[in-house]
Design an enzyme around this catalytic site. Structure first.
Site, PDB file in Angstrom:
ATOM      1  N   CYS A  39       0.821  -1.214   0.000  1.00  0.00           N
ATOM      2  CA  CYS A  39       0.000   0.000   0.000  1.00  0.00           C
ATOM      3  C   CYS A  39       0.853   1.262   0.000  1.00  0.00           C
ATOM      4  O   CYS A  39       0.741   2.112  -0.880  1.00  0.00           O
ATOM      5  CB  CYS A  39      -0.929  -0.003   1.208  1.00  0.00           C
ATOM      6  SG  CYS A  39      -1.708   1.586   1.540  1.00  0.00           S
ATOM      7  N   GLY A 173      -8.563  -5.624 -13.472  1.00  0.00           N
ATOM      8  CA  GLY A 173      -8.805  -5.280 -12.073  1.00  0.00           C
ATOM      9  C   GLY A 173      -8.549  -3.810 -11.808  1.00  0.00           C
ATOM     10  O   GLY A 173      -8.182  -3.055 -12.710  1.00  0.00           O
ATOM     11  N   ARG A 260      -2.236 -10.527  -8.683  1.00  0.00           N
ATOM     12  CA  ARG A 260      -1.627 -10.728  -7.368  1.00  0.00           C
ATOM     13  C   ARG A 260      -2.147 -12.015  -6.740  1.00  0.00           C
ATOM     14  O   ARG A 260      -3.304 -12.395  -6.913  1.00  0.00           O
ATOM     15  CB  ARG A 260      -1.934  -9.538  -6.448  1.00  0.00           C
ATOM     16  CG  ARG A 260      -1.403  -8.210  -6.979  1.00  0.00           C
ATOM     17  CD  ARG A 260      -1.516  -7.114  -5.930  1.00  0.00           C
ATOM     18  NE  ARG A 260      -0.505  -7.252  -4.902  1.00  0.00           N
ATOM     19  CZ  ARG A 260       0.722  -6.730  -5.002  1.00  0.00           C
ATOM     20  NH1 ARG A 260       1.097  -6.073  -6.085  1.00  0.00           N
ATOM     21  NH2 ARG A 260       1.578  -6.882  -4.008  1.00  0.00           N
ATOM     22  N   ASP A 300      -4.770  -9.131   2.280  1.00  0.00           N
ATOM     23  CA  ASP A 300      -4.663  -9.801   0.991  1.00  0.00           C
ATOM     24  C   ASP A 300      -4.458 -11.310   1.123  1.00  0.00           C
ATOM     25  O   ASP A 300      -4.898 -12.073   0.274  1.00  0.00           O
ATOM     26  CB  ASP A 300      -3.475  -9.225   0.192  1.00  0.00           C
ATOM     27  CG  ASP A 300      -3.778  -7.841  -0.367  1.00  0.00           C
ATOM     28  OD1 ASP A 300      -4.865  -7.308  -0.042  1.00  0.00           O
ATOM     29  OD2 ASP A 300      -2.942  -7.303  -1.122  1.00  0.00           O
ATOM     30  N   HIS A 432     -26.191  21.504  -0.835  1.00  0.00           N
ATOM     31  CA  HIS A 432     -26.331  21.691  -2.267  1.00  0.00           C
ATOM     32  C   HIS A 432     -25.355  22.772  -2.741  1.00  0.00           C
ATOM     33  O   HIS A 432     -25.229  23.795  -2.081  1.00  0.00           O
ATOM     34  CB  HIS A 432     -27.753  22.133  -2.597  1.00  0.00           C
ATOM     35  CG  HIS A 432     -27.939  22.429  -4.058  1.00  0.00           C
ATOM     36  ND1 HIS A 432     -27.990  21.412  -5.000  1.00  0.00           N
ATOM     37  CD2 HIS A 432     -28.051  23.593  -4.733  1.00  0.00           C
ATOM     38  CE1 HIS A 432     -28.134  21.973  -6.187  1.00  0.00           C
ATOM     39  NE2 HIS A 432     -28.180  23.286  -6.069  1.00  0.00           N
TER      40      HIS A 432
END
Lengths: 456, 417
Positions: A39, A173, A260, A300, A432
């Site tokens: 990461c 991916g 991966r 992972d 808004h």
């Protein structure tokens, strides 16, 4: 003897270490390389720096629409790379400092289980009451003839000083989509091919289609449902042969490939008796415990959504469970994201998945094209789609394509976490003009009363 | 200062009560020591009095099941405090001050966390539940107040509702009602009346099952002459002043049983885990039905009391039972029970032990029968005795010996002296 030993110092292991320490555990964190994992060093963070560069270029190129006449004199890739390295190292230093601050002992080396209760690090044996496996994932380049010579890994791509004039990105991916977005914006001729019939196959079909259109608009050539058969060098280039209905060949300078696989090798998992699932990931139950009591796995290495936030969320559950609690991990509340132009993000079931579960599925949708802010800032691609069960109004999934989708999906995660029905979401108030109004409007559309869509 | 009105614990085993009614509407003045609300447990009714003078602010509506120590309302000193209460504890559409007494479904699930657990899903009247859980509960007509929440802070979440819907005995519609039109068949059963198993019925329901499910119950039956007891009773009652309580057969029986228990202490015991606990005290209960179900008021230390005293106390207990003013302590903690079906013409039967006691004596009617005595047939008043006991801890012979001691005293009450 430690209370908890965590194997792997990425976002999962790091979070697990701190959470365990917060619960008064004596913690050791084992890391072979540098703290931060994929990461921080090779994934999310570096790519965001590159994406910001690409987005800045995109905005400058679109500035004429707002009366700003600007010309790009050149792109200094070295500055991008340096900035990327700087951000990564800043984050890494912060992580290291915080680990020290929490008294987490960082053990350098490879942690290998000798038995369910012992771990070997560089020949020294350590023991802990509980273990958390957070070894992440690694590149697994497919065995395609000739691919090796043409291969550009994402690690290499993120350090490039000169971008290839042409590139084949093989895969559909989030990583491949993001790399295609970057290369394309910086002028490479990008072809994206994948065996799957659509981009981001895990996502809702509508999201895939919207993204495919957006990538085509950017100038990316898509070959979906095509398998890369071989790569042959011709001069400085490579001829890539795809098999499939169109059967094309593409000539490119580089081929980027980034599949991966969970990091389960050379960890002595077999010595501890830890079982793997069929896809090669570590088997973990809803408490994130592996097949061996007292050994947990996160991120992972357990598969599912291989994204950093999944790992750090699992880390909290695993650490708390290791310290005697019994928390269930809500796999269904893990959002998914991809940073393309526009972004794609989602949580929960796709419409198709919901249909397959025999639920009474209804969807609501609201396009960015009629959102006030989207029109003002000229970012009108995209849509918010709410999938819900008609019976109780349960929100099953939310799928967003559009600017800030990855921020907006947080609204859906909160709504689903607290079990809002689509009616609560529809009753919300947002500032808004904001993109977040789209989420509320999509919920209203789901209930058949979107105010700003034509009468149904 | 605001005074809380809480549910008192009226006995050791009391966990919940039904809030029967409020005596005052919101904002009305109650005097100190004046009844402010009426509650009812499965055994007794109880008037909650206000400790102070003030303005009543009911929070929990009448007709709801409430837990011990739960706050059901407040007494405010003045209007200002009342206004603060209204802000802090808003009550939806005003609390109903009185409600029909036997509203089905008023029973509180005991597995639900008590309101005093602040982590529980019930804080006062506010039920914390996710919107989805609310929607599902509404759809299935489930009462959220009865559902324990497992979400953060005891919040009721989808999974809690799913659990209830999945449980076959719960509120989920029984599959039979969806079966192809059973009512069309001429053999199908139709319901004339549905009686909710709740309140006293539920307690009896559970206790009976618990008793038979736990103990190995054996009943020994015999018959004895009631002549001695009849004569004894008549003699005493004849010499009593008109204003003195006449002695009953039950009073004599209680005394006889108590003395027999003293000689056979094992019969006066309970099983507690791996232990047989033989009690020092002998508290004999007499099962009675005063129209509201079965209750068993106790004569404490019956072995030490005279028959006259026992008779007098029994009279008081019966009066209280009829007025529904028995305290829980008068109803629990017995060591042996007597039950009498003589009034209905029954002789022998198999009484069920009043758990956790270990034995019960059933009395039949006193009836004149031909009886062979000294080789001659005579007419004699006879009474049948049925002794059920827990065969796990009382063997057949000791049980029979207890009965033998008892029959001797019944046939010759002078042995009680």
């Amino acid at each position: 003897m430690y209370d908890v030993i965590i194997i792997g110092g990425g976002p999962g292991g790091y979070a697990a270490a701190i959470r365990s320490a917060q619960l008064d555990a004596g913690v050791a964190l084992v890391e072979t390389d540098i703290i931060g994992g994929t990461c921080v060093n090779r994934g999310c963070i570096p790519i965001k720096v590159w994406l910001r560069a690409a987005d800045t270029l995109r905005r400058i190129q679109g500035a004429g629409d707002f009366g700003i006449r600007a010309k790009v004199e050149g792109i200094d890739f070295q500055t991008i790379v340096e900035r990327k390295n700087g951000v990564s190292s800043d984050i890494r230093m912060g992580m290291e400092a915080l680990l020290g601050n929490y008294g987490v002992e960082v053990l350098k080396g490879r942690g290998v289980f000798k038995s369910p209760g012992e771990i070997d690090i560089n020949g020294a044996v350590y023991q802990a009451k509980k273990y958390i496996i957070a070894t992440g994932s690694r590149m697994a380049v497919p065995d395609i003839p000739g691919l090796k010579d043409a291969l550009l890994t994402t690690d290499q791509a993120l350090d490039l000083q000169n971008l290839p004039a042409s590139i084949l990105i093989y895969g559909a991916g989030p990583i491949e989509v993001e790399m295609a977005t970057i290369f394309c914006r910086f002028g490479s001729k990008v072809t994206l091919a994948a065996q799957t019939r659509r981009l981001l196959p895990r996502e809702d079909q509508d999201s895939s289609q919207r993204l495919a259109q957006a990538l085509r608009d950017e100038g990316v050539t898509l070959f979906l449902g095509q398998k890369l058969e071989s790569v042959k060098p011709v001069g400085n280039e490579f001829i890539c042969s795809l098999s499939g209905s169109k059967n094309p060949t593409i000539t490119v300078e580089k081929v980027l490939c980034a599949p991966r696989l969970p990091n389960t090798q050379n960890l002595g998992l077999e010595n501890a008796g830890i079982l793997l699932d069929e896809d090669g990931s570590v088997r973990a139950d809803d408490f994130l415990q592996t097949s061996v009591e007292g050994i947990y796995a996160i991120g992972d290495v357990v598969g599912h959504t291989m994204q950093s936030h999944a790992a750090s969320a699992m880390a909290i559950t695993a650490a708390e469970n290791a310290m005697g609690q019994s928390k269930l991990f809500s796999f269904n509340l893990v959002p998914r994201g991809a940073w393309s132009f526009p972004e794609v993000a989602s949580v929960g079931l796709t419409e198709e998945e919901a249909e397959n579960q025999d639920l009474d599925v209804t969807v609501g949708e609201f396009p960015y094209a009629i959102n006030g802010l989207a029109m003002s800032v000229n970012e009108m691609k995209g849509s918010v789609k709410v999938v819900f069960d008609e019976r109780y109004g349960k929100i099953l999934g939310v799928h967003i394509v559009g600017p800030n989708a990855n921020e907006l999906i947080g609204e859906a995660v909160v709504a689903m976490q607290f079990e809002y029905t689509v009616a609560e979401l529809a009753a919300g108030i947002r500032v808004h003009p904001t993109f977040s109004e789209n989420v509320v409007d999509a919920a209203r559309d789901a209930l058949g009363w979107a105010l700003y869509l034509p009468k149904r | 200062m605001v005074t809380e009105i809480t549910i008192p614990k009226l006995g050791l085993t009391m966990e919940e009560a039904k809030l029967v009614k409020w005596s005052f509407d919101m904002g009305r003045t109650v005097a100190a020591k004046q009844m402010v609300a009426l509650i009812e447990t499965d055994k007794v009714s109880f008037e909650i009095v206000s400790p102070v003078k003030g303005l009543v602010y009911p929070v929990v509506p009448a007709g709801t099941m409430v837990l011990v120590a739960q706050i059901i309302g407040y007494i405010a000193t003045d209007e200002a405090e009342l206004a603060i209460l209204q802000k802090e504890h808003p009550v939806d559409a005003g609390v109903i001050v009185e409600q029909s007494e036997d509203k089905p479904g008023g029973k509180l699930d005991k597995t639900a966390p008590a309101a005093t657990d602040t982590a529980g899903s019930k804080v006062g009247e506010r039920i914390i539940a996710s919107p989805l859980a609310r929607r599902m509960a509404k759809d299935h007509d489930l009462d959220l107040a009865k559902i324990p929440g497992t979400g953060p802070g005891g919040r009721i979440v989808e999974a809690d509702i799913q659990k209830i819907l999945a449980a076959p005995t719960q509120a989920a519609p029984a599959p039979i009602s969806k079966a192809p039109a059973p009512e069309e068949s001429e053999f199908a059963l139709t319901v004339a009346e549905e009686i909710p198993i709740q309140g006293i019925r539920k307690v009896i329901f559970q206790n009976m099952h618990l008793s038979l499910n736990t103990q190995a119950q054996l009943t020994l039956q015999t018959e004895v002459s009631a002549k001695g007891m009849q004569d004894f009773r008549n003699r005493i009652n004849n010499i009593l002043d008109p204003d003195e309580t006449k002695i009953s057969y039950n009073a004599i029986m209680i005394k006889a049983v108590a003395l027999a228990l003293r000689q056979h202490p094992r019969v006066n015991s309970s099983v507690d885990g791996e232990m047989i606990k033989v009690w020092k005290q002998i508290h004999v209960g007499a099962a009675m039905d005063v129209g509201k179900g079965l209750i068993v008021p106790k004569i404490r230390n019956a072995d030490t009391k005279s028959i006259m005293t026992i008779a007098k106390e029994m009279g008081q207990l019966v009066d209280k039972a009829k007025q529904n003013t028995l305290s829980l302590d008068e109803l629990q903690g017995g060591t042996f029970t007597i039950t009498n079906l003589g009034a209905w013409g029954i002789d022998h039967f198999t009484p069920i032990v009043n758990f956790p006691e270990s034995a019960i004596l059933g009395l039949g009617r006193i009836v004149e029968k031909p009886w062979v005595k000294n080789s001659e047939v005579v007419v004699e008043p006879r009474i049948a005795l049925s002794l059920t006991f827990d065969h796990r801890i009382i063997d057949g012979a000791p049980g029979a010996m207890f009965l033998k001691t008892l029959t001797r005293m019944i046939e010759e009450p002078l042995l009680m002296l």
